[in-house]
Design an enzyme around this catalytic site. Structure first.
Site, PDB file in Angstrom:
ATOM      1  N   ARG A 256      90.478   7.899 -57.334  1.00  0.00           N
ATOM      2  CA  ARG A 256      90.449   9.310 -57.719  1.00  0.00           C
ATOM      3  C   ARG A 256      91.852   9.801 -58.061  1.00  0.00           C
ATOM      4  O   ARG A 256      92.039  10.577 -58.997  1.00  0.00           O
ATOM      5  CB  ARG A 256      89.846  10.142 -56.585  1.00  0.00           C
ATOM      6  CG  ARG A 256      89.645  11.611 -56.976  1.00  0.00           C
ATOM      7  CD  ARG A 256      88.845  12.382 -55.939  1.00  0.00           C
ATOM      8  NE  ARG A 256      87.456  11.972 -55.898  1.00  0.00           N
ATOM      9  CZ  ARG A 256      86.927  11.213 -54.943  1.00  0.00           C
ATOM     10  NH1 ARG A 256      87.667  10.803 -53.925  1.00  0.00           N
ATOM     11  NH2 ARG A 256      85.663  10.852 -54.984  1.00  0.00           N
TER      12      ARG A 256
ATOM     13  N   THR B  92      82.516  20.854 -57.722  1.00  0.00           N
ATOM     14  CA  THR B  92      82.146  20.253 -56.441  1.00  0.00           C
ATOM     15  C   THR B  92      82.252  21.298 -55.337  1.00  0.00           C
ATOM     16  O   THR B  92      82.988  22.279 -55.473  1.00  0.00           O
ATOM     17  CB  THR B  92      83.060  19.063 -56.097  1.00  0.00           C
ATOM     18  OG1 THR B  92      82.585  18.428 -54.905  1.00  0.00           O
ATOM     19  CG2 THR B  92      84.489  19.531 -55.846  1.00  0.00           C
TER      20      THR B  92
ATOM     21  N   ASP C 245      82.533  11.675 -60.895  1.00  0.00           N
ATOM     22  CA  ASP C 245      81.547  10.864 -60.187  1.00  0.00           C
ATOM     23  C   ASP C 245      82.236   9.563 -59.821  1.00  0.00           C
ATOM     24  O   ASP C 245      82.994   9.003 -60.628  1.00  0.00           O
ATOM     25  CB  ASP C 245      80.300  10.607 -61.031  1.00  0.00           C
ATOM     26  CG  ASP C 245      79.116  10.176 -60.169  1.00  0.00           C
ATOM     27  OD1 ASP C 245      79.119  10.504 -58.959  1.00  0.00           O
ATOM     28  OD2 ASP C 245      78.200   9.532 -60.690  1.00  0.00           O
TER      29      ASP C 245
ATOM     30  N   TYR D 275      82.968   5.554 -48.073  1.00  0.00           N
ATOM     31  CA  TYR D 275      83.110   4.138 -47.718  1.00  0.00           C
ATOM     32  C   TYR D 275      84.535   3.771 -47.280  1.00  0.00           C
ATOM     33  O   TYR D 275      84.839   2.581 -47.125  1.00  0.00           O
ATOM     34  CB  TYR D 275      82.716   3.258 -48.913  1.00  0.00           C
ATOM     35  CG  TYR D 275      81.259   3.331 -49.299  1.00  0.00           C
ATOM     36  CD1 TYR D 275      80.322   2.474 -48.745  1.00  0.00           C
ATOM     37  CD2 TYR D 275      80.822   4.270 -50.238  1.00  0.00           C
ATOM     38  CE1 TYR D 275      78.981   2.532 -49.119  1.00  0.00           C
ATOM     39  CE2 TYR D 275      79.488   4.346 -50.609  1.00  0.00           C
ATOM     40  CZ  TYR D 275      78.571   3.478 -50.041  1.00  0.00           C
ATOM     41  OH  TYR D 275      77.241   3.549 -50.402  1.00  0.00           O
ATOM     42  N   ASP D 276      85.401   4.742 -47.114  1.00  0.00           N
ATOM     43  CA  ASP D 276      86.814   4.469 -46.799  1.00  0.00           C
ATOM     44  C   ASP D 276      87.026   3.536 -45.607  1.00  0.00           C
ATOM     45  O   ASP D 276      87.933   2.692 -45.641  1.00  0.00           O
ATOM     46  CB  ASP D 276      87.566   5.784 -46.567  1.00  0.00           C
ATOM     47  CG  ASP D 276      87.827   6.538 -47.868  1.00  0.00           C
ATOM     48  OD1 ASP D 276      87.504   5.985 -48.939  1.00  0.00           O
ATOM     49  OD2 ASP D 276      88.345   7.669 -47.809  1.00  0.00           O
TER      50      ASP D 276
END
Length: 497
Positions: free
Chosen positions: A483, A312, A373, A456-457
Protein backbone atom coordinates in the site's frame (compact mmCIF):
# COMPACT_ATOMS: atom_id res chain seq x y z
CA UNK A 1 19.25 24.21 29.18
CA UNK A 2 21.13 26.23 31.82
CA UNK A 3 24.30 24.19 31.27
CA UNK A 4 24.08 24.85 27.52
CA UNK A 5 23.74 28.58 28.15
CA UNK A 6 26.74 28.58 30.51
CA UNK A 7 28.73 26.65 27.92
CA UNK A 8 27.82 29.23 25.25
CA UNK A 9 29.00 32.13 27.41
CA UNK A 10 32.25 30.34 28.30
CA UNK A 11 33.10 29.67 24.65
CA UNK A 12 32.11 33.20 23.62
CA UNK A 13 34.53 34.53 26.26
CA UNK A 14 37.21 32.15 24.96
CA UNK A 15 36.67 33.35 21.38
CA UNK A 16 36.87 36.99 22.48
CA UNK A 17 40.10 36.39 24.38
CA UNK A 18 41.66 34.84 21.25
CA UNK A 19 40.43 37.82 19.22
CA UNK A 20 41.92 40.30 21.71
CA UNK A 21 45.32 38.59 21.66
CA UNK A 22 45.34 38.40 17.86
CA UNK A 23 44.39 42.05 17.43
CA UNK A 24 46.61 43.66 20.05
CA UNK A 25 49.68 41.42 19.67
CA UNK A 26 49.79 40.78 15.90
CA UNK A 27 47.80 43.50 14.10
CA UNK A 28 47.99 46.74 16.10
CA UNK A 29 51.80 46.86 16.51
CA UNK A 30 52.25 47.04 12.73
CA UNK A 31 49.22 49.33 12.19
CA UNK A 32 47.58 46.62 10.11
CA UNK A 33 44.01 47.53 9.27
CA UNK A 34 41.18 45.03 9.48
CA UNK A 35 37.46 44.89 8.98
CA UNK A 36 34.57 45.13 11.38
CA UNK A 37 33.89 47.82 13.95
CA UNK A 38 37.12 46.86 15.72
CA UNK A 39 39.01 47.47 12.48
CA UNK A 40 37.22 50.78 11.91
CA UNK A 41 38.03 51.82 15.47
CA UNK A 42 41.68 50.90 14.89
CA UNK A 43 41.79 53.00 11.69
CA UNK A 44 40.46 56.01 13.60
CA UNK A 45 42.99 55.31 16.37
CA UNK A 46 45.94 55.10 13.94
CA UNK A 47 44.84 58.35 12.28
CA UNK A 48 43.70 60.44 15.26
CA UNK A 49 44.94 58.77 18.44
CA UNK A 50 41.36 58.39 19.76
CA UNK A 51 41.36 55.14 21.77
CA UNK A 52 39.90 52.32 19.71
CA UNK A 53 37.95 50.77 22.60
CA UNK A 54 35.98 54.01 22.98
CA UNK A 55 35.05 54.14 19.30
CA UNK A 56 34.16 50.44 19.47
CA UNK A 57 31.71 50.90 22.38
CA UNK A 58 30.05 53.99 20.85
CA UNK A 59 29.36 52.37 17.47
CA UNK A 60 28.16 49.12 19.03
CA UNK A 61 25.81 51.00 21.32
CA UNK A 62 23.99 52.25 18.24
CA UNK A 63 24.00 48.87 16.51
CA UNK A 64 22.51 47.15 19.56
CA UNK A 65 19.23 48.88 18.78
CA UNK A 66 19.21 47.10 15.43
CA UNK A 67 20.04 43.78 17.09
CA UNK A 68 17.10 44.15 19.47
CA UNK A 69 14.59 44.39 16.63
CA UNK A 70 16.05 41.80 14.25
CA UNK A 71 17.84 39.17 16.31
CA UNK A 72 15.74 39.19 19.47
CA UNK A 73 16.38 39.54 23.17
CA UNK A 74 18.16 36.19 23.56
CA UNK A 75 20.72 37.02 20.90
CA UNK A 76 20.98 40.56 22.25
CA UNK A 77 21.94 39.37 25.75
CA UNK A 78 24.91 37.47 24.38
CA UNK A 79 25.79 40.38 22.11
CA UNK A 80 25.84 42.80 25.05
CA UNK A 81 27.98 40.32 26.98
CA UNK A 82 30.37 40.00 24.04
CA UNK A 83 30.62 43.75 23.41
CA UNK A 84 31.42 44.67 26.98
CA UNK A 85 33.73 41.66 27.46
CA UNK A 86 35.72 42.58 24.33
CA UNK A 87 35.78 46.25 25.42
CA UNK A 88 37.33 45.41 28.79
CA UNK A 89 39.69 42.84 27.26
CA UNK A 90 40.99 45.44 24.79
CA UNK A 91 41.53 47.94 27.61
CA UNK A 92 43.34 45.40 29.82
CA UNK A 93 45.43 44.00 26.96
CA UNK A 94 46.68 47.44 25.91
CA UNK A 95 47.60 48.23 29.52
CA UNK A 96 49.51 44.97 30.04
CA UNK A 97 51.42 44.76 26.75
CA UNK A 98 54.71 46.76 26.60
CA UNK A 99 54.57 49.83 24.34
CA UNK A 100 56.61 51.16 21.46
CA UNK A 101 57.71 54.79 21.38
CA UNK A 102 54.58 55.68 19.34
CA UNK A 103 52.30 54.21 22.03
CA UNK A 104 51.36 51.06 20.07
CA UNK A 105 51.98 47.56 21.51
CA UNK A 106 55.50 46.22 20.92
CA UNK A 107 56.28 44.19 17.80
CA UNK A 108 56.41 40.57 18.94
CA UNK A 109 57.52 39.33 15.52
CA UNK A 110 60.23 41.98 15.20
CA UNK A 111 60.85 44.70 12.62
CA UNK A 112 59.88 44.06 9.01
CA UNK A 113 57.63 41.09 9.86
CA UNK A 114 54.39 42.82 8.91
CA UNK A 115 53.18 40.09 6.53
CA UNK A 116 53.96 37.17 8.86
CA UNK A 117 52.32 38.95 11.77
CA UNK A 118 49.30 39.64 9.58
CA UNK A 119 48.92 35.94 8.66
CA UNK A 120 49.08 34.78 12.28
CA UNK A 121 46.75 37.54 13.42
CA UNK A 122 44.00 37.03 10.87
CA UNK A 123 44.04 33.23 11.26
CA UNK A 124 43.50 33.71 14.98
CA UNK A 125 40.75 36.31 14.48
CA UNK A 126 38.99 33.98 12.03
CA UNK A 127 39.06 31.14 14.55
CA UNK A 128 37.90 33.51 17.28
CA UNK A 129 34.92 34.77 15.26
CA UNK A 130 33.93 31.20 14.34
CA UNK A 131 34.07 30.17 18.01
CA UNK A 132 31.75 33.03 18.94
CA UNK A 133 29.26 32.40 16.11
CA UNK A 134 29.14 28.63 16.67
CA UNK A 135 28.07 29.28 20.25
CA UNK A 136 25.17 31.56 19.30
CA UNK A 137 27.02 34.80 20.01
CA UNK A 138 28.28 37.90 18.24
CA UNK A 139 31.21 40.23 18.73
CA UNK A 140 28.90 43.09 17.83
CA UNK A 141 29.49 45.58 15.04
CA UNK A 142 29.35 44.17 11.53
CA UNK A 143 28.80 40.72 13.04
CA UNK A 144 25.28 41.91 13.87
CA UNK A 145 24.73 42.80 10.22
CA UNK A 146 26.14 39.45 9.06
CA UNK A 147 24.05 37.44 11.54
CA UNK A 148 20.91 39.39 10.54
CA UNK A 149 21.40 38.63 6.84
CA UNK A 150 22.28 34.99 7.55
CA UNK A 151 19.10 34.61 9.59
CA UNK A 152 16.86 35.32 6.60
CA UNK A 153 18.99 34.41 3.59
CA UNK A 154 21.26 31.51 2.66
CA UNK A 155 24.36 33.72 2.51
CA UNK A 156 27.48 32.69 4.42
CA UNK A 157 28.63 34.88 7.28
CA UNK A 158 32.00 35.32 5.61
CA UNK A 159 30.42 36.70 2.42
CA UNK A 160 28.44 39.36 4.31
CA UNK A 161 31.46 40.36 6.38
CA UNK A 162 33.59 40.70 3.24
CA UNK A 163 31.17 43.26 1.80
CA UNK A 164 31.16 45.34 5.02
CA UNK A 165 34.90 44.99 5.54
CA UNK A 166 35.61 46.07 1.97
CA UNK A 167 34.05 49.45 2.71
CA UNK A 168 35.77 49.81 6.09
CA UNK A 169 39.24 48.93 4.84
CA UNK A 170 38.80 51.06 1.71
CA UNK A 171 38.14 54.07 3.95
CA UNK A 172 41.91 54.25 4.61
CA UNK A 173 42.21 56.05 1.27
CA UNK A 174 40.45 59.06 2.81
CA UNK A 175 42.91 59.52 5.72
CA UNK A 176 45.89 61.72 4.75
CA UNK A 177 47.56 60.72 8.04
CA UNK A 178 48.47 57.41 6.37
CA UNK A 179 50.78 59.15 3.89
CA UNK A 180 50.75 59.41 0.13
CA UNK A 181 48.13 57.74 -2.02
CA UNK A 182 50.58 54.92 -2.76
CA UNK A 183 51.18 54.39 0.97
CA UNK A 184 47.44 54.43 1.64
CA UNK A 185 46.90 51.94 -1.20
CA UNK A 186 49.57 49.72 0.35
CA UNK A 187 47.71 49.78 3.68
CA UNK A 188 44.40 49.02 1.94
CA UNK A 189 45.87 46.04 0.04
CA UNK A 190 47.32 44.70 3.30
CA UNK A 191 43.86 45.07 4.83
CA UNK A 192 42.27 43.15 1.96
CA UNK A 193 44.70 40.30 2.62
CA UNK A 194 43.57 40.30 6.27
CA UNK A 195 39.93 40.37 5.21
CA UNK A 196 40.26 37.49 2.75
CA UNK A 197 42.19 35.17 5.05
CA UNK A 198 40.16 36.00 8.16
CA UNK A 199 36.84 35.27 6.45
CA UNK A 200 38.19 32.17 4.73
CA UNK A 201 39.23 30.78 8.11
CA UNK A 202 35.84 31.77 9.58
CA UNK A 203 33.89 29.88 6.91
CA UNK A 204 36.30 26.93 6.99
CA UNK A 205 35.95 26.42 10.75
CA UNK A 206 32.18 26.82 10.72
CA UNK A 207 31.65 24.49 7.75
CA UNK A 208 34.02 21.90 9.23
CA UNK A 209 31.77 21.70 12.30
CA UNK A 210 28.68 20.90 10.23
CA UNK A 211 30.27 18.96 7.37
CA UNK A 212 28.26 15.91 6.38
CA UNK A 213 29.11 12.64 4.66
CA UNK A 214 27.20 9.95 2.81
CA UNK A 215 27.68 6.23 3.42
CA UNK A 216 26.81 3.51 0.92
CA UNK A 217 26.97 0.11 2.63
CA UNK A 218 26.97 -3.20 0.73
CA UNK A 219 26.61 -6.20 3.03
CA UNK A 220 24.83 -9.53 3.32
CA UNK A 221 23.97 -8.47 6.88
CA UNK A 222 22.31 -5.27 5.72
CA UNK A 223 19.27 -5.73 7.94
CA UNK A 224 21.34 -6.10 11.14
CA UNK A 225 23.43 -3.06 10.19
CA UNK A 226 20.32 -0.98 9.41
CA UNK A 227 18.72 -1.92 12.74
CA UNK A 228 21.90 -1.09 14.67
CA UNK A 229 22.32 2.29 12.98
CA UNK A 230 18.68 3.14 13.54
CA UNK A 231 18.58 2.13 17.21
CA UNK A 232 22.11 2.86 18.45
CA UNK A 233 22.91 5.99 16.43
CA UNK A 234 19.35 7.28 15.97
CA UNK A 235 19.88 7.69 12.24
CA UNK A 236 17.49 7.20 9.38
CA UNK A 237 18.49 4.54 6.85
CA UNK A 238 17.38 4.35 3.23
CA UNK A 239 17.33 0.85 1.72
CA UNK A 240 18.03 0.70 -2.01
CA UNK A 241 17.61 -2.25 -4.37
CA UNK A 242 20.90 -3.20 -6.01
CA UNK A 243 21.91 -5.67 -8.71
CA UNK A 244 25.47 -7.00 -8.98
CA UNK A 245 26.71 -6.90 -12.57
CA UNK A 246 29.37 -9.60 -12.13
CA UNK A 247 27.45 -11.95 -9.83
CA UNK A 248 24.02 -11.24 -11.25
CA UNK A 249 22.61 -11.33 -7.71
CA UNK A 250 20.07 -8.98 -6.20
CA UNK A 251 21.19 -7.23 -3.03
CA UNK A 252 20.25 -4.41 -0.68
CA UNK A 253 22.31 -1.22 -0.37
CA UNK A 254 22.09 1.02 2.70
CA UNK A 255 22.34 4.77 2.21
CA UNK A 256 22.98 6.96 5.28
CA UNK A 257 23.66 10.68 5.68
CA UNK A 258 25.56 11.62 8.84
CA UNK A 259 27.77 14.26 10.38
CA UNK A 260 31.45 13.82 9.55
CA UNK A 261 32.37 13.54 13.24
CA UNK A 262 30.12 10.45 13.45
CA UNK A 263 32.19 8.57 10.87
CA UNK A 264 34.40 6.65 13.34
CA UNK A 265 31.39 5.36 15.30
CA UNK A 266 29.66 4.43 12.03
CA UNK A 267 32.66 2.39 10.80
CA UNK A 268 33.08 0.76 14.20
CA UNK A 269 29.43 -0.32 14.26
CA UNK A 270 29.58 -1.71 10.72
CA UNK A 271 32.80 -3.61 11.39
CA UNK A 272 31.41 -5.21 14.55
CA UNK A 273 28.48 -6.65 12.58
CA UNK A 274 30.17 -7.45 9.25
CA UNK A 275 33.96 -7.04 8.95
CA UNK A 276 33.66 -7.92 5.23
CA UNK A 277 31.15 -5.21 4.41
CA UNK A 278 31.95 -2.94 1.47
CA UNK A 279 31.55 0.70 2.54
CA UNK A 280 31.79 3.86 0.45
CA UNK A 281 32.10 7.19 2.25
CA UNK A 282 31.88 10.50 0.39
CA UNK A 283 31.63 14.13 1.38
CA UNK A 284 28.50 16.02 0.38
CA UNK A 285 28.24 19.74 -0.30
CA UNK A 286 25.27 20.21 1.99
CA UNK A 287 22.56 18.27 3.79
CA UNK A 288 19.37 20.07 4.70
CA UNK A 289 16.39 18.97 6.73
CA UNK A 290 15.66 17.41 10.12
CA UNK A 291 18.85 16.82 12.08
CA UNK A 292 20.99 18.85 9.65
CA UNK A 293 21.06 22.44 8.38
CA UNK A 294 17.89 24.44 7.87
CA UNK A 295 16.81 25.12 4.30
CA UNK A 296 17.00 28.92 4.10
CA UNK A 297 15.06 29.72 0.97
CA UNK A 298 12.14 32.01 0.39
CA UNK A 299 8.83 30.19 0.07
CA UNK A 300 5.71 31.16 -1.74
CA UNK A 301 2.59 31.37 0.34
CA UNK A 302 1.33 27.86 1.02
CA UNK A 303 -1.53 26.80 -1.17
CA UNK A 304 -4.65 25.47 0.44
CA UNK A 305 -4.39 21.75 1.10
CA UNK A 306 -5.93 19.61 -1.57
CA UNK A 307 -8.98 17.74 -0.27
CA UNK A 308 -9.47 14.23 -1.54
CA UNK A 309 -11.74 11.41 -0.38
CA UNK A 310 -10.39 7.95 0.35
CA UNK A 311 -13.28 5.57 -0.30
CA UNK A 312 -12.98 3.64 2.94
CA UNK A 313 -14.15 3.62 6.53
CA UNK A 314 -11.41 1.22 7.57
CA UNK A 315 -9.56 3.24 10.22
CA UNK A 316 -6.39 1.13 9.92
CA UNK A 317 -6.15 1.88 6.20
CA UNK A 318 -7.05 5.52 6.73
CA UNK A 319 -4.34 6.09 9.37
CA UNK A 320 -1.77 4.29 7.21
CA UNK A 321 -2.53 6.32 4.08
CA UNK A 322 -2.69 9.66 5.92
CA UNK A 323 0.70 8.98 7.47
CA UNK A 324 2.24 8.18 4.06
CA UNK A 325 0.71 11.20 2.28
CA UNK A 326 1.72 13.54 5.13
CA UNK A 327 0.43 17.09 5.52
CA UNK A 328 0.27 18.00 1.86
CA UNK A 329 -3.22 16.60 1.39
CA UNK A 330 -6.38 16.56 3.49
CA UNK A 331 -7.60 12.98 3.22
CA UNK A 332 -11.28 12.50 4.06
CA UNK A 333 -12.98 9.19 4.77
CA UNK A 334 -16.42 8.08 3.58
CA UNK A 335 -17.79 8.95 7.00
CA UNK A 336 -16.41 12.48 6.67
CA UNK A 337 -18.62 13.07 3.61
CA UNK A 338 -21.64 11.33 5.16
CA UNK A 339 -21.38 8.14 3.15
CA UNK A 340 -22.45 5.04 5.11
CA UNK A 341 -23.26 2.88 2.09
CA UNK A 342 -21.90 -0.63 1.75
CA UNK A 343 -20.34 -0.22 -1.67
CA UNK A 344 -20.56 -3.54 -3.53
CA UNK A 345 -17.25 -5.08 -4.60
CA UNK A 346 -18.31 -7.46 -7.37
CA UNK A 347 -15.25 -7.12 -9.57
CA UNK A 348 -13.22 -10.11 -10.72
CA UNK A 349 -9.89 -8.33 -10.18
CA UNK A 350 -8.38 -5.86 -7.73
CA UNK A 351 -8.43 -3.22 -10.47
CA UNK A 352 -12.17 -3.77 -11.01
CA UNK A 353 -13.01 -3.37 -7.32
CA UNK A 354 -10.90 -0.23 -6.87
CA UNK A 355 -12.56 1.38 -9.91
CA UNK A 356 -16.07 0.36 -8.78
CA UNK A 357 -15.63 2.01 -5.36
CA UNK A 358 -14.01 5.19 -6.71
CA UNK A 359 -16.63 5.57 -9.46
CA UNK A 360 -19.47 5.05 -6.95
CA UNK A 361 -18.23 7.85 -4.70
CA UNK A 362 -17.46 10.22 -7.57
CA UNK A 363 -20.87 9.74 -9.23
CA UNK A 364 -22.88 10.13 -6.02
CA UNK A 365 -20.94 12.89 -4.21
CA UNK A 366 -19.11 14.62 -7.09
CA UNK A 367 -15.81 14.81 -5.20
CA UNK A 368 -12.27 13.92 -6.22
CA UNK A 369 -11.55 10.55 -4.68
CA UNK A 370 -9.53 7.38 -4.74
CA UNK A 371 -10.21 3.81 -3.69
CA UNK A 372 -8.03 0.80 -3.19
CA UNK A 373 -8.31 -2.93 -3.19
CA UNK A 374 -5.66 -5.20 -1.79
CA UNK A 375 -5.16 -8.90 -2.19
CA UNK A 376 -2.80 -11.54 -0.89
CA UNK A 377 -1.71 -13.77 -3.74
CA UNK A 378 -0.17 -17.13 -2.76
CA UNK A 379 1.76 -19.02 -5.46
CA UNK A 380 0.84 -22.50 -4.19
CA UNK A 381 -2.87 -21.58 -4.31
CA UNK A 382 -2.76 -20.23 -7.84
CA UNK A 383 -2.92 -16.61 -6.71
CA UNK A 384 -5.69 -17.12 -4.14
CA UNK A 385 -7.14 -15.67 -2.01
CA UNK A 386 -6.47 -12.63 -4.27
CA UNK A 387 -9.53 -10.46 -4.80
CA UNK A 388 -11.38 -12.47 -2.12
CA UNK A 389 -8.73 -11.91 0.59
CA UNK A 390 -11.01 -9.93 2.95
CA UNK A 391 -13.76 -12.62 2.91
CA UNK A 392 -11.59 -15.68 2.33
CA UNK A 393 -13.08 -17.62 5.23
CA UNK A 394 -16.64 -16.78 4.11
CA UNK A 395 -19.29 -14.78 5.90
CA UNK A 396 -20.29 -11.16 5.51
CA UNK A 397 -17.65 -9.53 7.70
CA UNK A 398 -13.86 -9.18 7.50
CA UNK A 399 -12.74 -11.86 9.97
CA UNK A 400 -8.93 -11.65 9.88
CA UNK A 401 -8.39 -14.48 12.36
CA UNK A 402 -10.63 -16.84 10.42
CA UNK A 403 -8.97 -15.86 7.14
CA UNK A 404 -5.49 -16.59 8.54
CA UNK A 405 -6.61 -19.89 10.06
CA UNK A 406 -7.98 -21.07 6.72
CA UNK A 407 -4.87 -19.99 4.79
CA UNK A 408 -2.46 -21.66 7.24
CA UNK A 409 -4.53 -24.85 7.07
CA UNK A 410 -4.41 -24.95 3.25
CA UNK A 411 -0.62 -24.47 3.28
CA UNK A 412 -0.01 -26.91 6.14
CA UNK A 413 1.78 -29.56 4.06
CA UNK A 414 3.11 -27.30 1.33
CA UNK A 415 6.76 -26.20 1.17
CA UNK A 416 6.08 -23.49 -1.41
CA UNK A 417 4.99 -20.59 0.76
CA UNK A 418 5.89 -17.74 -1.58
CA UNK A 419 3.31 -14.98 -1.70
CA UNK A 420 2.88 -11.34 -2.49
CA UNK A 421 0.66 -8.50 -1.36
CA UNK A 422 -0.69 -6.39 -4.20
CA UNK A 423 -2.55 -3.09 -3.89
CA UNK A 424 -4.29 -1.27 -6.72
CA UNK A 425 -5.45 2.33 -6.27
CA UNK A 426 -7.96 3.95 -8.60
CA UNK A 427 -7.96 7.76 -8.64
CA UNK A 428 -10.68 9.94 -10.15
CA UNK A 429 -10.03 13.68 -10.46
CA UNK A 430 -12.31 15.86 -12.57
CA UNK A 431 -13.75 12.72 -14.12
CA UNK A 432 -10.37 11.40 -15.27
CA UNK A 433 -9.30 7.98 -14.00
CA UNK A 434 -5.81 6.70 -13.29
CA UNK A 435 -4.61 3.56 -11.47
CA UNK A 436 -1.48 2.82 -9.45
CA UNK A 437 -0.08 -0.53 -8.31
CA UNK A 438 2.14 -1.50 -5.38
CA UNK A 439 3.61 -4.96 -4.81
CA UNK A 440 5.69 -6.49 -2.01
CA UNK A 441 6.95 -10.06 -2.24
CA UNK A 442 7.45 -12.39 0.70
CA UNK A 443 6.28 -15.65 2.20
CA UNK A 444 3.61 -17.06 4.50
CA UNK A 445 5.10 -18.28 7.79
CA UNK A 446 3.69 -21.21 9.76
CA UNK A 447 2.51 -19.35 12.87
CA UNK A 448 1.17 -15.89 13.70
CA UNK A 449 3.75 -13.44 15.01
CA UNK A 450 3.42 -9.80 16.13
CA UNK A 451 0.69 -7.62 17.56
CA UNK A 452 0.64 -4.65 15.17
CA UNK A 453 -0.90 -4.22 11.74
CA UNK A 454 -4.10 -5.84 10.52
CA UNK A 455 -5.41 -8.43 8.08
CA UNK A 456 -2.79 -11.03 7.15
CA UNK A 457 0.11 -9.02 8.64
CA UNK A 458 0.93 -11.54 11.44
CA UNK A 459 1.65 -14.35 8.94
CA UNK A 460 3.26 -12.41 6.06
CA UNK A 461 7.05 -11.96 6.17
CA UNK A 462 8.31 -9.53 3.50
CA UNK A 463 11.33 -10.46 1.41
CA UNK A 464 14.63 -9.42 3.02
CA UNK A 465 13.24 -9.35 6.56
CA UNK A 466 13.04 -11.93 9.33
CA UNK A 467 9.98 -10.31 10.90
CA UNK A 468 6.35 -10.18 9.83
CA UNK A 469 4.51 -6.97 9.01
CA UNK A 470 2.89 -7.22 12.43
CA UNK A 471 6.35 -7.31 14.08
CA UNK A 472 8.06 -4.62 12.01
CA UNK A 473 5.73 -1.87 13.22
CA UNK A 474 3.89 0.78 11.23
CA UNK A 475 6.91 3.04 10.62
CA UNK A 476 8.88 0.39 8.75
CA UNK A 477 5.79 -1.13 7.15
CA UNK A 478 4.78 2.27 5.78
CA UNK A 479 8.13 2.45 3.99
CA UNK A 480 8.07 -0.96 2.28
CA UNK A 481 4.48 -2.22 2.10
CA UNK A 482 2.40 -2.76 -1.01
CA UNK A 483 0.00 0.00 0.00
CA UNK A 484 2.88 2.36 0.79
CA UNK A 485 4.32 1.85 -2.68
CA UNK A 486 0.98 2.39 -4.40
CA UNK A 487 0.19 5.46 -2.26
CA UNK A 488 3.64 6.91 -2.98
CA UNK A 489 2.92 6.65 -6.71
CA UNK A 490 -0.43 8.32 -6.06
CA UNK A 491 1.27 11.12 -4.07
CA UNK A 492 3.86 11.69 -6.80
CA UNK A 493 1.05 12.03 -9.35
CA UNK A 494 -1.00 14.40 -7.16
CA UNK A 495 2.00 16.72 -6.73
CA UNK A 496 2.10 17.23 -10.50
CA UNK A 497 -1.49 18.47 -10.67
Amino acid sequence: MILNEVKDYMFIALGLSIYTIAFTVFLMPYQIVAGGVTGLSAIIYYATGFHLENTYIIINGLLLIVALKILGVKFLMKTIFAIFTLYFMLVIAQDLIPKQANGLPFKLMGEGQDFMSMIIGCVLTGIALATVFLNNGSTGGTDIIAASVNKYHNVSLGSVLIAADFCIIGSCMFFPQFGTYMERAHKVMFGFCVMTMENYVLDYVMNARRQSVQFMIFSQKWQEIANAIGTQMNHGVTILDGHGWYTGHQMKVLCILAKKNESVNMFRLIKMIDPNAFVSQSSVIGVYGEGFDEMKVSMKKNKKKMKIVFATNNQNKLIEVRKILGNQFKVLSLEDIGCHDDIPEKGQTLEDNALIKAQYVYNKYHVDCFADDTGLEVDALGGAPGVYSARYAGGAGHDSQANMTKLLHELENNNNRRARFRTVIALIINGKTKTFEGIVNGEIITQRRGGEGFGYDPIFQPEGYNKTFAELGTDIKNQISHRARAVQKLADHLKTL
